[in-house]
Design an enzyme around this catalytic site. Structure first.
Site, PDB file in Angstrom:
ATOM      1  N   THR A 178     -19.638 -20.793   0.458  1.00 41.85           N
ATOM      2  CA  THR A 178     -20.365 -22.003   0.060  1.00 41.85           C
ATOM      3  C   THR A 178     -19.499 -22.956  -0.773  1.00 41.85           C
ATOM      4  OG1 THR A 178     -22.338 -20.661   0.009  1.00 41.85           O
ATOM      5  CG2 THR A 178     -22.473 -22.780  -1.113  1.00 41.85           C
TER       6      THR A 178
ATOM      7  N   SER B  91     -21.032 -28.015   1.338  1.00 38.06           N
ATOM      8  CA  SER B  91     -21.168 -27.187   2.542  1.00 38.06           C
ATOM      9  C   SER B  91     -21.957 -25.922   2.207  1.00 38.06           C
ATOM     10  CB  SER B  91     -19.759 -26.854   3.067  1.00 38.06           C
ATOM     11  OG  SER B  91     -19.781 -25.737   3.904  1.00 38.06           O
ATOM     12  N   GLY B  92     -23.270 -25.993   2.432  1.00 34.76           N
ATOM     13  CA  GLY B  92     -24.136 -24.844   2.171  1.00 34.76           C
ATOM     14  C   GLY B  92     -24.531 -24.196   3.477  1.00 34.76           C
TER      15      GLY B  92
ATOM     16  N   TRP C 245     -21.285 -21.419  -6.509  1.00 34.98           N
ATOM     17  CA  TRP C 245     -22.297 -20.368  -6.608  1.00 34.98           C
ATOM     18  C   TRP C 245     -21.794 -19.045  -6.023  1.00 34.98           C
ATOM     19  CZ3 TRP C 245     -25.710 -24.445  -3.919  1.00 34.98           C
ATOM     20  CH2 TRP C 245     -26.116 -25.404  -4.872  1.00 34.98           C
TER      21      TRP C 245
ATOM     22  N   SER D 266     -21.180 -15.327  -6.110  1.00 35.50           N
ATOM     23  CA  SER D 266     -21.578 -14.103  -6.810  1.00 35.50           C
ATOM     24  C   SER D 266     -20.321 -13.293  -7.100  1.00 35.50           C
ATOM     25  CB  SER D 266     -22.538 -13.275  -5.948  1.00 35.50           C
ATOM     26  OG  SER D 266     -23.689 -14.023  -5.678  1.00 35.50           O
TER      27      SER D 266
ATOM     28  N   PHE E  35     -30.452 -17.472  -0.559  1.00 33.25           N
ATOM     29  CA  PHE E  35     -29.043 -17.168  -0.257  1.00 33.25           C
ATOM     30  C   PHE E  35     -28.879 -16.231   0.943  1.00 33.25           C
ATOM     31  CE2 PHE E  35     -28.355 -13.765  -3.912  1.00 33.25           C
ATOM     32  CZ  PHE E  35     -29.208 -12.903  -3.268  1.00 33.25           C
ATOM     33  N   GLU E  36     -27.641 -15.953   1.246  1.00 32.99           N
ATOM     34  CA  GLU E  36     -27.264 -15.204   2.471  1.00 32.99           C
ATOM     35  C   GLU E  36     -27.867 -15.845   3.704  1.00 32.99           C
ATOM     36  OE1 GLU E  36     -27.663 -11.041   3.010  1.00 32.99           O
ATOM     37  OE2 GLU E  36     -25.604 -10.684   2.362  1.00 32.99           O
ATOM     38  N   GLY E  37     -27.945 -17.179   3.748  1.00 32.40           N
ATOM     39  CA  GLY E  37     -28.587 -17.924   4.830  1.00 32.40           C
ATOM     40  C   GLY E  37     -30.019 -18.217   4.425  1.00 32.40           C
TER      41      GLY E  37
HETATM   42  S1  MYA Z   1     -23.178 -16.199   1.057  1.00 30.84           S
HETATM   43  C1  MYA Z   1     -23.383 -17.746   1.839  1.00 30.84           C
HETATM   44  C2  MYA Z   1     -24.463 -17.743   2.814  1.00 30.84           C
HETATM   45  N1  MYA Z   1     -24.281 -18.849   3.705  1.00 30.84           N
HETATM   46  C3  MYA Z   1     -24.810 -18.820   4.901  1.00 30.84           C
HETATM   47  O1  MYA Z   1     -25.468 -17.883   5.274  1.00 30.84           O
HETATM   48  C4  MYA Z   1     -24.500 -19.990   5.766  1.00 30.84           C
HETATM   49  C5  MYA Z   1     -25.593 -20.274   6.748  1.00 30.84           C
HETATM   50  N2  MYA Z   1     -25.066 -20.978   7.894  1.00 30.84           N
HETATM   51  C6  MYA Z   1     -24.768 -20.357   9.048  1.00 30.84           C
HETATM   52  O2  MYA Z   1     -24.964 -19.178   9.176  1.00 30.84           O
HETATM   53  C7  MYA Z   1     -24.154 -21.170  10.168  1.00 30.84           C
HETATM   54  O3  MYA Z   1     -23.489 -22.292   9.643  1.00 30.84           O
HETATM   55  C8  MYA Z   1     -25.196 -21.602  11.213  1.00 30.84           C
HETATM   56  C9  MYA Z   1     -24.440 -22.082  12.472  1.00 30.84           C
HETATM   57  C10 MYA Z   1     -25.989 -20.424  11.714  1.00 30.84           C
HETATM   58  C11 MYA Z   1     -26.129 -22.662  10.656  1.00 30.84           C
HETATM   59  N3  MYA Z   1     -23.666 -14.367  14.435  1.00 30.84           N
HETATM   60  O4  MYA Z   1     -22.823 -24.238  16.817  1.00 30.84           O
HETATM   61  P1  MYA Z   1     -23.268 -23.074  15.977  1.00 30.84           P
HETATM   62  C12 MYA Z   1     -21.922 -18.501  16.794  1.00 30.84           C
HETATM   63  C13 MYA Z   1     -22.831 -14.454  15.471  1.00 30.84           C
HETATM   64  O5  MYA Z   1     -24.706 -22.770  15.944  1.00 30.84           O
HETATM   65  P2  MYA Z   1     -23.165 -24.242  13.395  1.00 30.84           P
HETATM   66  C14 MYA Z   1     -24.441 -16.062  -0.073  1.00 30.84           C
HETATM   67  O6  MYA Z   1     -25.412 -16.729  -0.007  1.00 30.84           O
HETATM   68  C15 MYA Z   1     -22.712 -19.268  17.846  1.00 30.84           C
HETATM   69  O7  MYA Z   1     -23.303 -18.420  18.766  1.00 30.84           O
HETATM   70  N4  MYA Z   1     -22.466 -15.621  15.994  1.00 30.84           N
HETATM   71  O8  MYA Z   1     -22.693 -23.262  14.496  1.00 30.84           O
HETATM   72  C16 MYA Z   1     -24.213 -15.021  -1.143  1.00 30.84           C
HETATM   73  C17 MYA Z   1     -21.639 -20.111  18.448  1.00 30.84           C
HETATM   74  O9  MYA Z   1     -20.869 -19.304  19.328  1.00 30.84           O
HETATM   75  P3  MYA Z   1     -20.282 -19.909  20.692  1.00 30.84           P
HETATM   76  C18 MYA Z   1     -22.960 -16.731  15.427  1.00 30.84           C
HETATM   77  O10 MYA Z   1     -24.122 -25.233  13.930  1.00 30.84           O
HETATM   78  C19 MYA Z   1     -25.405 -14.152  -1.305  1.00 30.84           C
HETATM   79  C20 MYA Z   1     -20.750 -20.458  17.244  1.00 30.84           C
HETATM   80  O11 MYA Z   1     -20.990 -19.434  16.281  1.00 30.84           O
HETATM   81  C21 MYA Z   1     -23.839 -16.701  14.342  1.00 30.84           C
HETATM   82  O12 MYA Z   1     -21.943 -24.731  12.721  1.00 30.84           O
HETATM   83  C22 MYA Z   1     -25.094 -12.957  -2.130  1.00 30.84           C
HETATM   84  C23 MYA Z   1     -21.088 -21.808  16.651  1.00 30.84           C
HETATM   85  O13 MYA Z   1     -22.488 -21.799  16.416  1.00 30.84           O
HETATM   86  C24 MYA Z   1     -24.182 -15.444  13.842  1.00 30.84           C
HETATM   87  N5  MYA Z   1     -24.988 -15.297  12.795  1.00 30.84           N
HETATM   88  O14 MYA Z   1     -23.957 -23.336  12.298  1.00 30.84           O
HETATM   89  C25 MYA Z   1     -25.874 -11.810  -1.566  1.00 30.84           C
HETATM   90  N6  MYA Z   1     -24.155 -17.989  13.998  1.00 30.84           N
HETATM   91  O15 MYA Z   1     -19.399 -21.044  20.281  1.00 30.84           O
HETATM   92  C26 MYA Z   1     -25.388 -10.505  -2.037  1.00 30.84           C
HETATM   93  C27 MYA Z   1     -23.504 -18.775  14.849  1.00 30.84           C
HETATM   94  O16 MYA Z   1     -19.561 -18.782  21.310  1.00 30.84           O
HETATM   95  C28 MYA Z   1     -25.785  -9.456  -1.047  1.00 30.84           C
HETATM   96  N7  MYA Z   1     -22.785 -18.033  15.713  1.00 30.84           N
HETATM   97  O17 MYA Z   1     -21.470 -20.378  21.479  1.00 30.84           O
HETATM   98  C29 MYA Z   1     -26.944  -8.644  -1.495  1.00 30.84           C
HETATM   99  C30 MYA Z   1     -27.163  -7.477  -0.630  1.00 30.84           C
HETATM  100  C31 MYA Z   1     -28.390  -6.710  -1.013  1.00 30.84           C
HETATM  101  C32 MYA Z   1     -28.219  -5.778  -2.179  1.00 30.84           C
HETATM  102  C33 MYA Z   1     -27.349  -4.601  -1.904  1.00 30.84           C
HETATM  103  C34 MYA Z   1     -27.379  -3.639  -3.156  1.00 30.84           C
HETATM  104  C35 MYA Z   1     -26.186  -2.712  -3.121  1.00 30.84           C
END
Ligand code: MYA
Length: 649
Positions: free
Chosen positions: A212, A216-217, A244, A246, A456-458
């Site tokens: 992030t 760019s979020g 942001w 972690s 977060f995490e999307g």
């Molecule tokens: S970390 C930051 C979190 N940030 C995000 O999650 C960002 C969200 N944005 C996106 O995911 C992408 O930009 C999106 C795509 C989905 C909007 N898997 O043209 P496109 C492929 C596989 O749709 P865009 C945080 O928060 C797609 O098929 N492939 O791309 C920390 C295509 O492929 P092709 C995927 O419009 C939290 C290509 O990519 C996926 O730019 C801390 C382009 O796609 C996918 N998911 O945007 C948490 N998505 O070209 C801590 C897209 O072949 C953890 N594609 O057709 C805590 C854990 C729990 C606790 C554990 C305790 C131990």
């Protein structure tokens, strides 16, 4: 007559009707013309700009996948990953896990004080040291590299314990291993793994995931951080900042995504593409801002991270240069089951608080638990916890079994878990009333901690779109294949037989014969039928939407959200059906209880799905969406609410 013998002539007649004007029934004519318009339009939309490219693309066979959720968008049941409910742990893995559960739970009960961590806005030092000694920083790192070597399922069970005690600690651990160094585990070379994982596993080094940025979020691909190759070709020089993050103030090792110039070998053109890098704080040029002041998960460190001419050795590219987006998405996909498991533990905590209070508190001479209003709340909390738990372990098991296309299931689990946990915590506070609102009760912290999980995490909004569009893209590719097959029906009997048969039955108002009863316990036949009907209806709705909107469906977010909600509910139904069936078949003591949960959940979910699917096309709902958009843009334009005050001044 064999069915294929009936269907093939139908298709041939259908083709002939277009070419030679032969009369066919209106139903069939509509069926075929819809096949044509769907597929043709999808192809034709692109033909104007790159005719040959598109033709080539149409010739590429669409991917078949074992993912239940992907197939759902084609109205098909791919049972391999969901029925029977997977059991993946070997006896040895079970024993190992059992040996870890008690000490972990004991550690949290005796050593960790969640309220104190929250007040201090950090995890107490002795807790961090204790967690390191437990091996909690390297749960999935292979044993030979100093970790505990747990599978996803084993990891899920332990983070569930963490989630039931302290989400602030959970994020510290999760940001480190669920995403922070997950890229090294998934994409690292043997040298990168050997160099970095041992110190990460021991907790000597902490990790952070840097995606992030200020601008760019959700639109992750638009990152501005840049890494340019140095003149001697030995380093990438990284500049920019990440927001942001972690563990941003604690980490020594960062997985950083930055734009790099990449030359297209075919066109010779150079374009910016995301690349992933392993960055050490000790490389120089890395600094961070102060810990952010947050609503919740205060014990976890969140900070801005700055890179100023930070030299990264070229060996530290993770995956391929230009392949960073793939790394980023895969890390997130691979981490989301952990969130579902952790939140399933948090929900258990909330339920426990609620039932302890409801069983003790007397009002109007009755225990709270004897009031219908409270019973409904408790039952609903229990149901969504059961669904979340069933999803988390279905997903972790699929991943352990080598599934590769689980991005929809992972996104669904994250969305479902974060909303279910929010619901549970809110209802628990409501049941405890004034007591729940008091800090010392513990629920106040949980509510604050949980709010971020829908963000977060999307964000859940982005993940809903991801679910709907990934699934519809898959379904659309198969519709295109159908168009190709119709051009040469004799050579494509197989393709046409299945598709035309299904569609023709539907047009005639008949069931396509989809059934789940063969996979479930007989006590759950009604729930299985409800689920099958929902899947059938869902598949037809997706096809209709693709036919109507073609590629413009991407702009129809009001509709996509209803599609996504239906997919989430269907996946939830399948997870509980499968799990409750297994419990019944294995004669578990809890089987009757689980079966009841399953029946109520499936009944209510099936009604919700029917309603949501209608909302994708009914004239009234389409009008409402337009008006909702209008209300929003009016207020935006006015820079505030518009109506006159009821008092007139
Ligand atoms: S970390 C930051 C979190 N940030 C995000 O999650 C960002 C969200 N944005 C996106 O995911 C992408 O930009 C999106 C795509 C989905 C909007 N898997 O043209 P496109 C492929 C596989 O749709 P865009 C945080 O928060 C797609 O098929 N492939 O791309 C920390 C295509 O492929 P092709 C995927 O419009 C939290 C290509 O990519 C996926 O730019 C801390 C382009 O796609 C996918 N998911 O945007 C948490 N998505 O070209 C801590 C897209 O072949 C953890 N594609 O057709 C805590 C854990 C729990 C606790 C554990 C305790 C131990």
């Amino acid at each position: 007559m064999h069915k294929s013998a009936q269907i093939l002539p139908l298709c041939q007649r259908a083709l002939a009707s277009k070419t030679f004007g032969i009369n066919i029934s209106p139903r069939l004519s509509s069926l075929i013309s819809r096949y044509r318009s769907t597929a043709t339009a999808t192809v034709e939309d692109n033909v104007t700009t790159a005719q040959t490219e598109v033709k080539k693309k149409a010739e590429i066979k669409p991917k078949e996948t074992k993912s239940f959720a992907m197939n759902l968008f084609r109205g098909r049941v791919m049972s391999d990953e969901v029925f029977p409910y997977p059991e993946v742990l070997t006896n040895e893995q079970k024993e190992m896990l059992q040996a870890l559960i008690d000490p972990t739970a004991k550690f949290f009960e005796e050593q960790n004080d969640a309220l104190k961590n929250d007040a201090l806005e950090k995890v107490e030092d002795h807790v961090m040291e204790g967690l390191k000694a437990l091996g909690a920083f390297g749960l999935q790192v292979p044993e030979e590299l100093g970790g505990v070597g747990l599978s996803n399922t084993q990891y899920a069970r332990l983070v569930e314990i963490v989630g039931s005690h302290d989400l602030g600690v959970g994020i510290t651990l999760g940001a480190h291993q669920s995403i922070g160094f997950k890229g090294i585990l998934l994409f690292g070379t043997p040298e990168q793994k050997a160099q970095y994982l041992p110190k990460l596993a021991s907790g000597e080094n902490m990790a952070a995931y840097c995606l992030t940025e200020p601008a760019s979020g959700s639109d992750a691909a638009s990152a501005k951080c840049r890494a340019e190759l140095s003149p001697d070709g030995k380093h990438f020089i990284l500049n920019g900042s990440k927001l942001w993050i972690s563990n941003g103030g604690l980490a020594e090792i960062f997985t950083v995504f930055a734009q790099t110039p990449v030359k297209d070998e075919k066109t010779g053109e150079t374009k910016d593409k995301l690349s992933a890098f392993i960055v050490e704080r000790s490389f120089g040029g890395v600094s961070n801002g102060p810990p952010e002041k947050k609503m919740g998960i205060k014990a976890s460190n969140t900070a801005e991270v700055y890179f100023e001419d930070c030299p990264i050795p070229v060996e530290n590219v993770l995956g391929e240069v230009g392949g960073g987006f793939k790394v980023a998405m895969n890390v997130l996909n691979n981490g989301r089951f952990g969130m579902a498991a952790a939140l399933s533990g948090t929900m258990n905590y909330c339920i426990q608080k609620a039932i302890e209070h409801a069983s003790q508190r007397t009002q109007f001479k009755k225990k709270l638990s004897d009031f219908g209003s409270i019973q409904e709340k408790i039952a609903r909390m229990v149901m969504v916890q059961y669904v979340t738990e069933s999803m988390a372990y279905m997903l972790s098991a699929n991943m352990d079994q080598g599934a590769t296309e689980f991005q929809i299931e992972a996104a669904i689990s994250k969305v479902y878990a974060s909303e279910a946990a929010w619901f549970c915590a809110d209802e628990a506070v409501q049941i405890l009333g004034g007591m729940g609102y008091m800090r010392d009760c513990g629920l106040e912290r949980v509510v604050r901690d949980l709010r971020i999980f829908r963000i977060f995490e999307g964000t859940n909004e982005i993940l809903r779109l991801l679910v709907a569009l990934t699934g519809m893209n898959h379904a659309g590719e198969h519709l295109r294949q159908l168009q190709k097959a119709l051009e040469n029906p004799l050579a494509n009997v197989g393709t046409l037989f299945g598709a035309a048969g299904t569609r023709a039955k539907r047009m005639a108002g008949m069931s396509t014969g989809l059934s789940l009863t063969q996979y479930v316990h007989k006590d759950l036949t009604t729930s299985a039928d409800q689920t099958a009907k929902a899947i059938e209806n869902f598949g037809f709705t997706v096809e209709d939407l693709l036919t109507k909107y073609k590629k413009n469906i991407i702009n129809e977010q009001f509709i996509l959200n209803r599609v996504s909600d239906s997919a989430i509910d269907i996946y939830a139904m399948v997870c509980v059906l499968s799990r409750a069936s297994r419990s019944l078949s294995n004669g578990l003591e809890s089987a009757k209880h689980e079966s009841t949960i399953c029946q109520v959940f499936c009944d209510e979910a099936s009604q919700k799905i029917e309603k949501n699917l209608k909302l994708t096309h009914s004239a009234g709902s389409l009008k409402n969406y337009k008006q909702l958009a209008q209300i929003s843009s009016d207020v935006m334009e006015n820079n505030g609410t518009i109506q006159e005050h009821p008092l007139g001044f």
